[in-house]
Design an enzyme around this catalytic site. Structure first.
Site, short mmCIF file in Angstrom:
data_model
loop_
_atom_site.label_atom_id
_atom_site.label_comp_id
_atom_site.label_asym_id
_atom_site.label_seq_id
_atom_site.Cartn_x
_atom_site.Cartn_y
_atom_site.Cartn_z
CG ASP A 1 -0.35 -0.09 2.52
OD1 ASP A 1 0.90 -0.18 2.59
OD2 ASP A 1 -1.07 -0.06 3.53
CB SER A 2 4.58 1.73 -0.11
OG SER A 2 4.83 0.53 -0.80
CG ASP B 1 0.30 -4.06 2.09
OD1 ASP B 1 0.28 -4.87 3.04
OD2 ASP B 1 1.19 -3.21 1.93
CE LYS C 1 2.93 -6.08 3.85
NZ LYS C 1 2.49 -4.92 4.65
CD GLU D 1 0.21 -1.48 7.74
OE1 GLU D 1 -0.21 -0.72 8.64
OE2 GLU D 1 0.80 -1.09 6.73
CD GLU E 1 7.44 -0.38 7.97
OE1 GLU E 1 6.53 -1.11 7.52
OE2 GLU E 1 7.63 0.78 7.58
O1 KIV Z 1 3.52 -1.14 1.66
C1 KIV Z 1 4.70 -1.50 1.75
O2 KIV Z 1 5.54 -1.17 0.90
C2 KIV Z 1 5.08 -2.32 2.88
C3 KIV Z 1 6.53 -2.66 3.04
C4 KIV Z 1 7.28 -1.48 3.47
C5 KIV Z 1 6.73 -3.81 3.94
O3 KIV Z 1 4.26 -2.71 3.64
#
Ligand code: KIV
Length: 277
Positions: free
Chosen positions: A57-58, A96, A126, A128, A195
């Site tokens: 989600d980055s 994510d 994934k 969080e 992280e």
């Molecule tokens: O969204 C992302 O890029 C991440 C990584 C930094 C692990 O969750």
């Protein structure tokens, strides 16, 4: 070479699965994971031999230019994941679940995960968070969808933390993390991202579970490492945390290429006769 080492080498020549990652953990072969958001980059990273591609989600930061990961939507994540999956032959693709797509209930979390799996062809999701996500993780895994956990600095909670500083330096938060990783393992998660936590804690919790841990700003004691690809390639010039190692300066390379092009256009050197019909 031992028979066991050979089995990992053989597995790595094939498509990477969650089982491959477990074998790598057992054999002590570090797992290399990077983010991807589009077809062209995913194809290059996959062909370069990356084990896991995270449609992170980055994307909210590096693709859309938002300050946090909160604005990216499930539909947008699905679009990015579809593009990535088209470029991949070997890597495991993890997507994510974005903010707002799973926190409401385990039912919502399952519905979002099913959309990701059906509409993208990715291999896992994934999530969080620690104890609050357990019920959702179990429900998603029960439906047959592999889940990667994410502990420590969880950027979707940035407004609760108030800062991007290292997490779990205090004993209480470190204890919570020790508990959370065990519970995520028990719930059936196949791996957990750690992280921005102290290296000693990352090493300790990695040794306390049998599933792989993937670190970002968590030292070398994890079972693998992940970076945001744009950081590794030097595309995000104004983001310089100490955990980023830049393997290229693509911002500079691109600037030079574009300036060369502009110059050639201005003096009518591009296109030349061979480039014209
Ligand atoms: O969204 C992302 O890029 C991440 C990584 C930094 C692990 O969750």
């Amino acid at each position: 070479m031992s028979t066991q080492t050979f089995s990992v080498a053989a597995a790595l020549a094939k498509r990477v699965t969650t089982q491959t990652l477990l074998e790598m953990r057992v054999e002590g072969v570090p797992i290399a994971m990077l983010t991807a958001y589009d077809y062209t980059s995913a194809r290059i990273l996959d062909e370069a031999g990356i084990d896991v591609l995270l449609v992170g989600d980055s994307a909210s930061n590096v693709m859309a230019g938002h300050e946090t990961t909160l604005p990216v939507t499930l539909d947008q994540m699905i679009y990015h994941a579809q593009c990535v999956v088209r470029g991949v032959k070997r890597s495991l693709v993890v997507v994510d679940l974005p903010f707002g797509s799973f926190q409401g209930s385990s039912r919502e979390a399952l519905r979002s995960s099913i959309r990701v799996m059906k509409e993208t062809g990715a291999h896992a999701v994934k999530l969080e968070g620690g104890s609050v996500t357990l019920e959702s993780a179990r429900r998603i895994i029960d439906a047959g969808i592999p889940v990667m956990g994410h502990l420590g600095l969880t950027p979707q909670s940035i407004y609760k933390f108030g800062t991007y500083k290292v997490r779990a330096r205090e004993e209480q938060e470190a204890d919570d993390l020790r508990r959370d990783i065990r519970e995520l393992e028990e719930s059936g998660c196949f791996a957990v991202v750690l992280e921005k936590i102290p290296s000693a804690l990352a090493t300790e919790v990695t040794e306390s579970v049998s599933i792989p841990t993937i670190g970002i700003g968590a030292g070398t004691g994890c079972s693998g490492q992940v970076l945001v690809t744009h950081d590794l390639l030097g595309l995000t010039k104004d983001f310089n945390p100490r955990f980023v190692r830049r393997y290229a300066d693509l911002a500079e390379t691109i600037t030079q290429a574009v300036q060369g092009y502009i110059e050639d256009v201005r003096v009518r050197d591009f296109p030349n006769d061979e480039e014209s019909y």
